[in-house]
Design an enzyme around this catalytic site. Structure first.
Site, short mmCIF file in Angstrom:
data_model
loop_
_atom_site.label_atom_id
_atom_site.label_comp_id
_atom_site.label_asym_id
_atom_site.label_seq_id
_atom_site.Cartn_x
_atom_site.Cartn_y
_atom_site.Cartn_z
N HIS A 82 6.75 1.50 19.31
CA HIS A 82 5.62 1.93 18.48
C HIS A 82 5.79 3.40 18.10
CE1 HIS A 82 1.20 0.83 17.51
NE2 HIS A 82 1.64 1.74 16.65
N ALA A 83 7.00 3.72 17.64
CA ALA A 83 7.38 5.10 17.37
C ALA A 83 7.59 5.39 15.90
CB ALA A 83 8.66 5.44 18.14
N ALA A 84 7.34 4.40 15.03
CA ALA A 84 7.63 4.60 13.61
C ALA A 84 6.87 5.77 13.02
CB ALA A 84 7.30 3.32 12.83
N GLU B 53 1.45 -4.29 24.12
CA GLU B 53 2.24 -3.08 24.34
C GLU B 53 1.79 -2.39 25.62
OE1 GLU B 53 1.82 -0.77 20.77
OE2 GLU B 53 2.99 -2.19 19.57
N THR C 131 6.73 -2.74 11.21
CA THR C 131 6.33 -1.40 11.64
C THR C 131 4.83 -1.21 11.45
OG1 THR C 131 6.88 -0.52 9.45
CG2 THR C 131 8.57 -0.32 11.15
N ALA C 132 4.11 -2.32 11.26
CA ALA C 132 2.68 -2.25 10.95
C ALA C 132 1.83 -2.46 12.20
CB ALA C 132 2.33 -3.26 9.86
N ARG C 133 1.49 -3.71 12.49
CA ARG C 133 0.69 -4.05 13.65
C ARG C 133 1.30 -5.27 14.34
NH1 ARG C 133 -0.74 0.28 13.58
NH2 ARG C 133 -2.82 1.19 13.47
N GLY D 152 0.83 -1.19 0.00
CA GLY D 152 0.00 0.00 0.00
C GLY D 152 0.87 1.24 0.00
#
Length: 307
Positions: free
Chosen positions: A259-261, A231, A200-202, A119
């Site tokens: 979770h900082a991407a 998390e 870096t998604a879920r 995507g």
């Protein structure tokens, strides 16, 4: 929040890190728009909000650059040994001043960068990887035929095929029933033994137990994770525990970020501005761009002054 206040609300902006709005859709009987200030919306009951007459939106483009950059950053941290070298020098500037101690270091030119989910972010990551001379492959059963020609990439018919040919696999898919646990024992069994996995998604997409086993047995080489199924990180999980204790078998093979991407000062501004713009557009004109529950949405008659 008092019921009369909830009843007066036309639009809701729901910000991370939570995934649930405070209350049920029926508690907001006049809400016409709910914007999830982020990309993921798997914590929202889209059908219930649709029956309530509330259009649910996400903000899919606010952090595209940041997440793609972060995926490449995790890859480089492992393939260039950045974290390993830094830690070794900090521990002892003399003996730590050496090469060859980072196990995942390799040349990126001509390596295969595999993408799960081509995507917006997956494509942005692909363009960055290509600048390193990497070849691009992807698995995305939802893209129309010919996308591989348009982007000049190898399309894989299955996840197993992608895992078998890729040197790096970067995940850019949403969390859904179809993707939860997608990267599990079966998928990892088809991977190259020197595979580097990036997520870096879920967090729910990667089975952390299976990843622990694959790393522990040498089934794959390394992983860079910005997201986890639980998390903050669960210190009792075997993989997290081994990482925290700096177990030798995992040294230089796992990089974690919180979770900082998505994060940069610019992306946070974009997220807030785009969220507000989305609410206002819908309330003023009924615009449904980026609406994620169209199939469930019960449309209400327009109020006075609205188109």
């Amino acid at each position: 929040m008092p019921d009369d206040v909830r009843a007066s609300i036309d639009g809701i902006i729901h910000s991370p890190p939570g995934t649930d709005v405070d209350g049920r859709p029926s508690d907001y009987p006049n809400a016409r728009a709910l914007v999830r200030s982020g990309v993921g919306y798997d914590g929202l009951d889209l059908e219930a909000w649709g029956r309530n007459g509330t259009a649910v939106f996400n903000v899919p483009d606010y952090g595209t650059s940041e997440v793609a950059d972060h995926a490449i950053g995790l890859m480089l941290a492992l393939t260039r040994g950045v974290v390993t070298y830094n830690d070794a020098i900090r521990a002892d500037p003399a003996t730590g001043w050496t090469q060859g101690i980072a196990p995942a270091v390799r040349r990126l030119r001509d390596a295969v960068f595999g993408i799960v989910g081509l995507g917006r972010i997956g494509l942005a990551a692909a363009m960055r990887a290509r600048s390193f001379g990497m070849r691009i492959a992807f698995y995305d059963p939802y893209l129309p035929s010919g996308m591989e020609i348009a982007v000049g990439a190898q399309r894989c018919a299955s996840l197993h095929e992608l895992m078998a040919i890729s040197d790096v696999v970067s995940i850019h898919a949403p969390s859904s029933e179809a993707t939860r646990g997608l990267i599990g024992a079966e998928a990892l069994a088809h991977a190259k033994p020197d595979l580097i996995l990036i997520n870096t998604a879920r967090g729910s997409i990667v089975d952390l137990d299976a990843l622990h086993d694959a790393l522990r047995t040498g089934r794959i080489m390394a992983a860079g994770l910005d997201v986890l199924s639980k998390e903050p990180a669960d210190p009792a999980h075997p993989l997290i525990d081994a990482w925290r204790r700096r177990d030798e078998w995992l040294s230089g093979r796992l990089v974690l970020t919180p979770h900082a991407a998505f994060y940069s000062p610019s992306s946070v501004i974009d997220m807030r501005v785009k969220s507000m713009e989305t609410v206002l557009r819908h309330l003023r004109s009924g615009d449904l761009a980026n609406c994620v529950n169209r199939e469930f949405l019960v449309r209400r008659p327009a109020r006075n002054g609205e188109e």
